[in-house]
Scaffold this motif. Structure first.
Motif, short mmCIF file in Angstrom:
data_model
loop_
_atom_site.label_atom_id
_atom_site.label_comp_id
_atom_site.label_asym_id
_atom_site.label_seq_id
_atom_site.Cartn_x
_atom_site.Cartn_y
_atom_site.Cartn_z
N LEU A 1 -4.80 -21.93 -0.97
CA LEU A 1 -4.41 -22.90 0.05
C LEU A 1 -5.50 -23.96 0.08
N HIS A 2 -5.14 -25.19 -0.24
CA HIS A 2 -6.14 -26.22 -0.46
C HIS A 2 -5.65 -27.59 0.01
N GLY A 3 -6.54 -28.57 -0.03
CA GLY A 3 -6.21 -29.94 0.29
C GLY A 3 -6.92 -30.88 -0.64
N HIS A 4 -6.33 -32.06 -0.86
CA HIS A 4 -6.98 -33.10 -1.64
C HIS A 4 -6.47 -34.46 -1.21
N GLY A 5 -7.32 -35.46 -1.35
CA GLY A 5 -6.95 -36.82 -0.99
C GLY A 5 -8.18 -37.67 -0.77
N GLY A 6 -8.09 -38.94 -1.15
CA GLY A 6 -9.21 -39.86 -0.93
C GLY A 6 -10.48 -39.44 -1.63
N GLY A 7 -10.36 -38.79 -2.78
CA GLY A 7 -11.54 -38.34 -3.52
C GLY A 7 -12.17 -37.07 -2.98
N GLN A 8 -11.54 -36.44 -1.99
CA GLN A 8 -12.07 -35.22 -1.41
C GLN A 8 -11.17 -34.04 -1.76
N SER B 1 -3.29 -20.33 10.27
CA SER B 1 -3.28 -21.75 10.56
C SER B 1 -4.51 -22.39 9.95
N PHE B 2 -4.46 -23.70 9.78
CA PHE B 2 -5.62 -24.42 9.30
C PHE B 2 -5.60 -25.82 9.88
N THR B 3 -6.77 -26.45 9.92
CA THR B 3 -6.93 -27.82 10.39
C THR B 3 -7.32 -28.68 9.21
N ALA B 4 -6.58 -29.77 8.98
CA ALA B 4 -6.85 -30.66 7.85
C ALA B 4 -8.23 -31.30 8.03
N GLU B 5 -9.08 -31.13 7.03
CA GLU B 5 -10.43 -31.68 7.10
C GLU B 5 -10.46 -33.18 6.82
N PHE B 6 -9.40 -33.71 6.23
CA PHE B 6 -9.29 -35.13 5.91
C PHE B 6 -7.83 -35.47 5.68
N ALA B 7 -7.49 -36.74 5.64
CA ALA B 7 -6.12 -37.18 5.37
C ALA B 7 -5.80 -36.94 3.90
N GLY B 8 -4.60 -36.43 3.64
CA GLY B 8 -4.18 -36.21 2.25
C GLY B 8 -3.11 -35.14 2.17
N GLU B 9 -3.00 -34.56 0.98
CA GLU B 9 -2.02 -33.51 0.72
C GLU B 9 -2.69 -32.15 0.87
N HIS B 10 -2.00 -31.25 1.58
CA HIS B 10 -2.53 -29.92 1.85
C HIS B 10 -1.41 -28.91 1.58
N GLY B 11 -1.72 -27.86 0.83
CA GLY B 11 -0.68 -26.89 0.52
C GLY B 11 -1.17 -25.77 -0.37
N TRP B 12 -0.24 -25.13 -1.05
CA TRP B 12 -0.50 -23.90 -1.78
C TRP B 12 -0.25 -24.05 -3.27
N PHE B 13 -0.97 -23.23 -4.03
CA PHE B 13 -0.71 -22.97 -5.44
C PHE B 13 -0.54 -21.46 -5.54
N TRP B 14 0.51 -21.02 -6.22
CA TRP B 14 0.75 -19.58 -6.39
C TRP B 14 0.79 -19.23 -7.86
N ARG B 15 0.36 -18.02 -8.18
CA ARG B 15 0.46 -17.51 -9.54
C ARG B 15 0.91 -16.05 -9.48
N ASN B 16 1.98 -15.75 -10.21
CA ASN B 16 2.50 -14.39 -10.31
C ASN B 16 1.91 -13.77 -11.57
N ARG B 17 1.05 -12.78 -11.43
CA ARG B 17 0.42 -12.10 -12.57
C ARG B 17 1.18 -10.84 -12.97
N ASP B 18 2.21 -10.46 -12.21
CA ASP B 18 3.00 -9.27 -12.51
C ASP B 18 4.17 -9.64 -13.42
N SER B 19 4.84 -8.64 -13.96
CA SER B 19 5.94 -8.89 -14.89
C SER B 19 7.29 -9.10 -14.19
N ASN B 20 7.39 -8.75 -12.91
CA ASN B 20 8.66 -8.91 -12.20
C ASN B 20 8.74 -10.27 -11.51
#
Length: 85
Positions: free
Chosen positions: A24-31, A47-66
């Motif tokens: 769960l991460h954020g990026h924007g404006g070089g931050q 819950s989380f509070t945005a530390e700066f203006a930009g895009e905030h969301g998730w990256f998921w990776r499924n390491r299992d075979s199903n």
């Protein structure tokens, strides 16, 4: 989610059919920031509070075979929610 600095988002992450690694991460404006990381997650909530203006969301990776389905329910201070499916 597109959020302004100080915006708050409450979320529930539901994982069906297995486990995922996530970032769960954020990026924007070089931050960038990581709010939370997890390995072998079967879901969670929080819950989380945005530390700066930009895009905030998730990256998921499924390491299992199903196949895994991840559903996120979110409520809060965002101007746009982009579905990455």
């Amino acid at each position: 989610m597109v959020m302004e600095e100080g915006g708050v988002a409450d979320y529930q992450m539901i994982v069906e059919g297995g486990r995922v690694n996530f970032d769960l991460h954020g990026h924007g404006g070089g931050q960038s920031v990581t709010y939370e990381r997890g390995r072998g997650s079967e879901g969670g909530a929080g819950s989380f509070t945005a530390e700066f203006a930009g895009e905030h969301g998730w990256f998921w990776r499924n390491r299992d075979s199903n196949a895994v389905t991840v559903t996120v329910r979110v409520r809060g201070d965002n101007s746009e929610f982009r579905d990455a499916s």
